[in-house]
Design an enzyme around this catalytic site. Structure first.
Site, PDB file in Angstrom:
ATOM      1  N   ILE A 270     -15.529  27.293  25.343  1.00 51.05           N
ATOM      2  CA  ILE A 270     -16.521  27.910  26.245  1.00 51.05           C
ATOM      3  C   ILE A 270     -17.922  27.386  25.907  1.00 51.05           C
ATOM      4  CG2 ILE A 270     -17.423  30.090  27.148  1.00 51.05           C
ATOM      5  CD1 ILE A 270     -14.786  31.405  26.127  1.00 51.05           C
TER       6      ILE A 270
ATOM      7  N   SER B  12     -15.471  40.552  24.546  1.00 48.30           N
ATOM      8  CA  SER B  12     -14.177  40.370  25.212  1.00 48.30           C
ATOM      9  C   SER B  12     -13.753  41.661  25.894  1.00 48.30           C
ATOM     10  CB  SER B  12     -13.146  39.991  24.151  1.00 48.30           C
ATOM     11  OG  SER B  12     -11.845  40.117  24.661  1.00 48.30           O
TER      12      SER B  12
ATOM     13  N   TYR C 127      -8.906  41.155  15.447  1.00 51.55           N
ATOM     14  CA  TYR C 127      -9.796  40.351  16.302  1.00 51.55           C
ATOM     15  C   TYR C 127     -10.600  41.250  17.236  1.00 51.55           C
ATOM     16  CZ  TYR C 127     -11.306  37.643  20.327  1.00 51.55           C
ATOM     17  OH  TYR C 127     -12.065  37.125  21.355  1.00 51.55           O
TER      18      TYR C 127
ATOM     19  N   LYS D  34     -14.946  42.363  17.616  1.00 48.23           N
ATOM     20  CA  LYS D  34     -15.816  42.371  18.801  1.00 48.23           C
ATOM     21  C   LYS D  34     -16.493  43.743  18.947  1.00 48.23           C
ATOM     22  CE  LYS D  34     -15.043  38.154  19.962  1.00 48.23           C
ATOM     23  NZ  LYS D  34     -16.073  37.141  19.691  1.00 48.23           N
TER      24      LYS D  34
HETATM   25  P1  NAD Z   1     -13.222  28.017  20.341  1.00 45.61           P
HETATM   26  O1  NAD Z   1     -12.406  28.223  19.116  1.00 45.61           O
HETATM   27  O2  NAD Z   1     -12.900  26.867  21.229  1.00 45.61           O
HETATM   28  O3  NAD Z   1     -14.779  27.932  19.944  1.00 45.61           O
HETATM   29  C1  NAD Z   1     -15.318  28.609  18.836  1.00 45.61           C
HETATM   30  C2  NAD Z   1     -16.119  27.594  18.030  1.00 45.61           C
HETATM   31  O4  NAD Z   1     -16.729  28.269  16.916  1.00 45.61           O
HETATM   32  C3  NAD Z   1     -15.266  26.454  17.453  1.00 45.61           C
HETATM   33  O5  NAD Z   1     -15.861  25.220  17.795  1.00 45.61           O
HETATM   34  C4  NAD Z   1     -15.285  26.696  15.942  1.00 45.61           C
HETATM   35  O6  NAD Z   1     -15.232  25.477  15.232  1.00 45.61           O
HETATM   36  C5  NAD Z   1     -16.592  27.430  15.770  1.00 45.61           C
HETATM   37  N1  NAD Z   1     -16.703  28.324  14.605  1.00 45.61           N
HETATM   38  C6  NAD Z   1     -15.855  29.319  14.217  1.00 45.61           C
HETATM   39  N2  NAD Z   1     -16.355  29.947  13.132  1.00 45.61           N
HETATM   40  C7  NAD Z   1     -17.536  29.351  12.834  1.00 45.61           C
HETATM   41  C8  NAD Z   1     -18.537  29.556  11.848  1.00 45.61           C
HETATM   42  N3  NAD Z   1     -18.434  30.512  10.910  1.00 45.61           N
HETATM   43  N4  NAD Z   1     -19.633  28.760  11.851  1.00 45.61           N
HETATM   44  C9  NAD Z   1     -19.776  27.783  12.780  1.00 45.61           C
HETATM   45  N5  NAD Z   1     -18.873  27.538  13.740  1.00 45.61           N
HETATM   46  C10 NAD Z   1     -17.762  28.316  13.761  1.00 45.61           C
HETATM   47  O7  NAD Z   1     -13.168  29.394  21.165  1.00 45.61           O
HETATM   48  P2  NAD Z   1     -13.679  29.748  22.636  1.00 45.61           P
HETATM   49  O8  NAD Z   1     -12.488  30.032  23.473  1.00 45.61           O
HETATM   50  O9  NAD Z   1     -14.679  28.762  23.085  1.00 45.61           O
HETATM   51  O10 NAD Z   1     -14.367  31.151  22.343  1.00 45.61           O
HETATM   52  C11 NAD Z   1     -15.752  31.283  22.096  1.00 45.61           C
HETATM   53  C12 NAD Z   1     -16.078  32.743  21.829  1.00 45.61           C
HETATM   54  O11 NAD Z   1     -15.686  33.524  22.963  1.00 45.61           O
HETATM   55  C13 NAD Z   1     -15.364  33.349  20.630  1.00 45.61           C
HETATM   56  O12 NAD Z   1     -16.256  34.219  19.969  1.00 45.61           O
HETATM   57  C14 NAD Z   1     -14.227  34.138  21.248  1.00 45.61           C
HETATM   58  O13 NAD Z   1     -13.834  35.230  20.449  1.00 45.61           O
HETATM   59  C15 NAD Z   1     -14.879  34.617  22.549  1.00 45.61           C
HETATM   60  N6  NAD Z   1     -13.885  34.913  23.592  1.00 45.61           N
HETATM   61  C16 NAD Z   1     -13.000  33.932  23.965  1.00 45.61           C
HETATM   62  C17 NAD Z   1     -12.043  34.225  24.925  1.00 45.61           C
HETATM   63  C18 NAD Z   1     -11.037  33.193  25.347  1.00 45.61           C
HETATM   64  O14 NAD Z   1     -10.013  33.565  25.949  1.00 45.61           O
HETATM   65  N7  NAD Z   1     -11.231  31.894  25.096  1.00 45.61           N
HETATM   66  C19 NAD Z   1     -11.993  35.498  25.506  1.00 45.61           C
HETATM   67  C20 NAD Z   1     -12.927  36.468  25.109  1.00 45.61           C
HETATM   68  C21 NAD Z   1     -13.881  36.155  24.139  1.00 45.61           C
HETATM   69  C1  UD1 Z   2      -5.661  37.372  25.410  1.00 42.95           C
HETATM   70  C2  UD1 Z   2      -6.015  38.028  24.105  1.00 42.95           C
HETATM   71  C3  UD1 Z   2      -7.128  39.024  24.287  1.00 42.95           C
HETATM   72  C4  UD1 Z   2      -8.320  38.396  24.976  1.00 42.95           C
HETATM   73  C5  UD1 Z   2      -7.828  37.882  26.323  1.00 42.95           C
HETATM   74  C6  UD1 Z   2      -8.939  37.228  27.099  1.00 42.95           C
HETATM   75  C7  UD1 Z   2      -3.832  37.995  23.008  1.00 42.95           C
HETATM   76  C8  UD1 Z   2      -2.665  38.824  22.543  1.00 42.95           C
HETATM   77  N1  UD1 Z   2      -4.819  38.670  23.597  1.00 42.95           N
HETATM   78  O1  UD1 Z   2      -4.917  38.336  26.104  1.00 42.95           O
HETATM   79  O2  UD1 Z   2      -7.554  39.524  23.047  1.00 42.95           O
HETATM   80  O3  UD1 Z   2      -9.323  39.348  25.186  1.00 42.95           O
HETATM   81  O4  UD1 Z   2      -6.804  36.907  26.084  1.00 42.95           O
HETATM   82  O5  UD1 Z   2      -9.098  35.926  26.735  1.00 42.95           O
HETATM   83  O6  UD1 Z   2      -3.871  36.773  22.812  1.00 42.95           O
HETATM   84  N2  UD1 Z   2       2.039  35.311  29.076  1.00 42.95           N
HETATM   85  C9  UD1 Z   2       3.326  34.880  29.304  1.00 42.95           C
HETATM   86  N3  UD1 Z   2       3.788  33.804  28.614  1.00 42.95           N
HETATM   87  C10 UD1 Z   2       3.021  33.119  27.706  1.00 42.95           C
HETATM   88  C11 UD1 Z   2       1.688  33.565  27.484  1.00 42.95           C
HETATM   89  C12 UD1 Z   2       1.234  34.665  28.177  1.00 42.95           C
HETATM   90  O7  UD1 Z   2       4.049  35.461  30.110  1.00 42.95           O
HETATM   91  O8  UD1 Z   2       3.510  32.160  27.085  1.00 42.95           O
HETATM   92  C13 UD1 Z   2       1.506  36.462  29.862  1.00 42.95           C
HETATM   93  C14 UD1 Z   2       1.043  37.640  29.007  1.00 42.95           C
HETATM   94  O9  UD1 Z   2       2.098  38.512  28.760  1.00 42.95           O
HETATM   95  C15 UD1 Z   2      -0.038  38.238  29.906  1.00 42.95           C
HETATM   96  C16 UD1 Z   2      -0.629  37.009  30.633  1.00 42.95           C
HETATM   97  O10 UD1 Z   2       0.365  35.999  30.544  1.00 42.95           O
HETATM   98  O11 UD1 Z   2       0.522  39.089  30.870  1.00 42.95           O
HETATM   99  C17 UD1 Z   2      -1.915  36.500  30.009  1.00 42.95           C
HETATM  100  O12 UD1 Z   2      -1.721  36.279  28.623  1.00 42.95           O
HETATM  101  P1  UD1 Z   2      -2.827  35.581  27.694  1.00 42.95           P
HETATM  102  O13 UD1 Z   2      -3.278  34.320  28.321  1.00 42.95           O
HETATM  103  O14 UD1 Z   2      -2.277  35.502  26.317  1.00 42.95           O
HETATM  104  O15 UD1 Z   2      -4.065  36.584  27.743  1.00 42.95           O
HETATM  105  P2  UD1 Z   2      -4.152  38.164  27.420  1.00 42.95           P
HETATM  106  O16 UD1 Z   2      -2.828  38.736  27.141  1.00 42.95           O
HETATM  107  O17 UD1 Z   2      -4.916  38.800  28.505  1.00 42.95           O
END
Ligand code: NAD
Ligand code: UD1
Length: 331
Positions: A12, A124, A148, A152
């Site tokens: 992101i 999140s 996790y 948050k």
């Molecule tokens: P990502 O793992 O691709 O990016 C996170 C980055 O942070 C990585 O590049 C990692 O190297 C870096 N990092 C981790 N710990 C660090 C530290 N102590 N110092 C410096 N760098 C560090 O993950 P993302 O999907 O881009 O997520 C970004 C943020 O959004 C995270 O905080 C995650 O919890 C939050 N978030 C992600 C999702 C999702 O589904 N991807 C959903 C909800 C919230």
């Molecule tokens: C994940 C995170 C959650 C985060 C959210 C938003 C987990 C357990 N939870 O949840 O903390 O806030 O993303 O980024 O990782 N599914 C399948 N087959 C698969 C994978 C997923 O059927 O192989 C289904 C799951 O049951 C769910 C949907 O797809 O119904 C989405 O799953 P996923 O992408 O893992 O996201 P979240 O469960 O929403």
């Protein structure tokens, strides 16, 4: 503005750096590359033509962060850095609590000290727990069911208290729903290490033939087709939500859902992916994944009204862009 993006080399973060540069901001990135490499940032440079000063720094390291603030006139921070794998957080809770909460405290303290008064935090939808849908910002949060999620909830609380004590500090807590997809160039996107845990990256790897088939976790939920329903949001819309938050946050704490407000089932996602990309996704129905909720999606009206931001890209765009990146990237 000069924005420090922690975790900017990640999924992101790299998309957000791109849109920050396009909006005319200056960007510096601090990332310890624990879950990324500098490759996505090089690609952002290729797309935008702009340089991004990069600090290979762990943002829990107070001295290293202080050094970045001393050397740069920073106006605000977007804090993405953190660990994000739910399952791993159950196995390594202390690593998760330490990394995700200490990084938040170190960066917030530096911001307050150096008068970099805008702080945007990656939260999140997981903080809502099993609440009534759609999830809205004024709901009472439920305790998260895994470390996790707790990091948050705790980080939100830390920033809320910091803002109360420091009236000039502006905090945006952005609660992401399910970010998927990739930039339309196909150059940057999600490249998880190992076997993906989340649905969309799993689907793209099945489409590529790297994984034999998708396992659909349960078709006996109380949802229209029995499979889990989520609010998938295109990562570019999500990134643009950060730009909107940065420019319009007010003093104090501002909480926003970043979602589309629409729920999509696993089966609908598979079908759309197959149709728009003309590929087949073999799947089998298996049992429910422990800890999963049947259905959640955002009430997205607050961000629309206050930030003048809405998610514009469709589910078809998400599927098309995710697949374009997967085809281009790696082996
Ligand atoms: P990502 O793992 O691709 O990016 C996170 C980055 O942070 C990585 O590049 C990692 O190297 C870096 N990092 C981790 N710990 C660090 C530290 N102590 N110092 C410096 N760098 C560090 O993950 P993302 O999907 O881009 O997520 C970004 C943020 O959004 C995270 O905080 C995650 O919890 C939050 N978030 C992600 C999702 C999702 O589904 N991807 C959903 C909800 C919230
Ligand atoms: C994940 C995170 C959650 C985060 C959210 C938003 C987990 C357990 N939870 O949840 O903390 O806030 O993303 O980024 O990782 N599914 C399948 N087959 C698969 C994978 C997923 O059927 O192989 C289904 C799951 O049951 C769910 C949907 O797809 O119904 C989405 O799953 P996923 O992408 O893992 O996201 P979240 O469960 O929403």
């Amino acid at each position: 503005m000069m924005i420090l993006v922690s975790g900017g080399a990640g999924y992101i973060g790299s998309h957000t750096c791109l849109y920050l540069l396009e909006a005319g901001h200056s960007v510096i990135v601090a990332d310890n590359l624990s879950n990324s490499s500098t490759e996505m940032l090089e690609r952002v440079k290729e797309i935008t033509g702009s340089d991004i000063p990069f600090f290979n720094v762990d943002v829990t390291d107070k001295d290293a962060v202080e050094d970045i603030f001393n050397k740069n006139q920073i106006d605000g921070v977007i804090h993405f850095a953190g660990f994000k794998a739910v399952g791993e957080s159950v196995l390594k809770p202390l690593d998760y609590y330490y990394n995700n909460t200490v990084s938040t405290m170190v960066l917030a303290q530096a911001c307050i000290k150096h008068k970099a008064e805008r702080f945007v935090f990656s939260s999140s939808a997981t903080v809502y727990g099993e609440n009534k849908i759609p999830f809205s910002e004024d709901m009472k949060l439920m305790p998260a069911t895994n470390p996790y999620g707790q990091t948050k909830v705790i980080s939100e609380q830390i920033l809320t208290d910091a803002a109360k004590a420091n009236p000039d500090f502006s905090v945006a807590l952005l609660r992401y729903f399910n970010p998927v997809g990739a930039h339309e160039s196909g150059l940057i996107g999600e490249a998880p290490n190992g076997i993906p845990g989340n649905l969309m990256p799993y689907i793209t790897q099945v489409a590529k033939g790297r994984l034999p088939k998708l396992r659909v976790f349960g078709n006996d939920y109380n949802t229209p087709d029995g499979t889990g329903v989520r609010d998938y949001i295109h990562v570019c819309d999500l990134a643009l939500g950060h730009i909107a938050a940065l420019s319009s946050i007010k003093k104090g704490v501002n909480v926003y859902n970043l979602g589309t407000g629409r729920g999509t089932s696993v089966m609908q996602l598979i079908k759309t992916f197959e149709e728009v990309n003309n590929v087949r996704i073999p799947y089998e129905i298996v049992g429910r994944r422990p800890g999963d909720i049947a259905e959640f999606y955002a009430d997205a009206r607050k961000a629309e009204i206050e930030l003048k931001w809405t998610a514009k890209r469709s589910l078809a765009d998400m599927c098309r862009d995710a697949w374009r990146f997967e085809k281009n990237y790696g082996a």
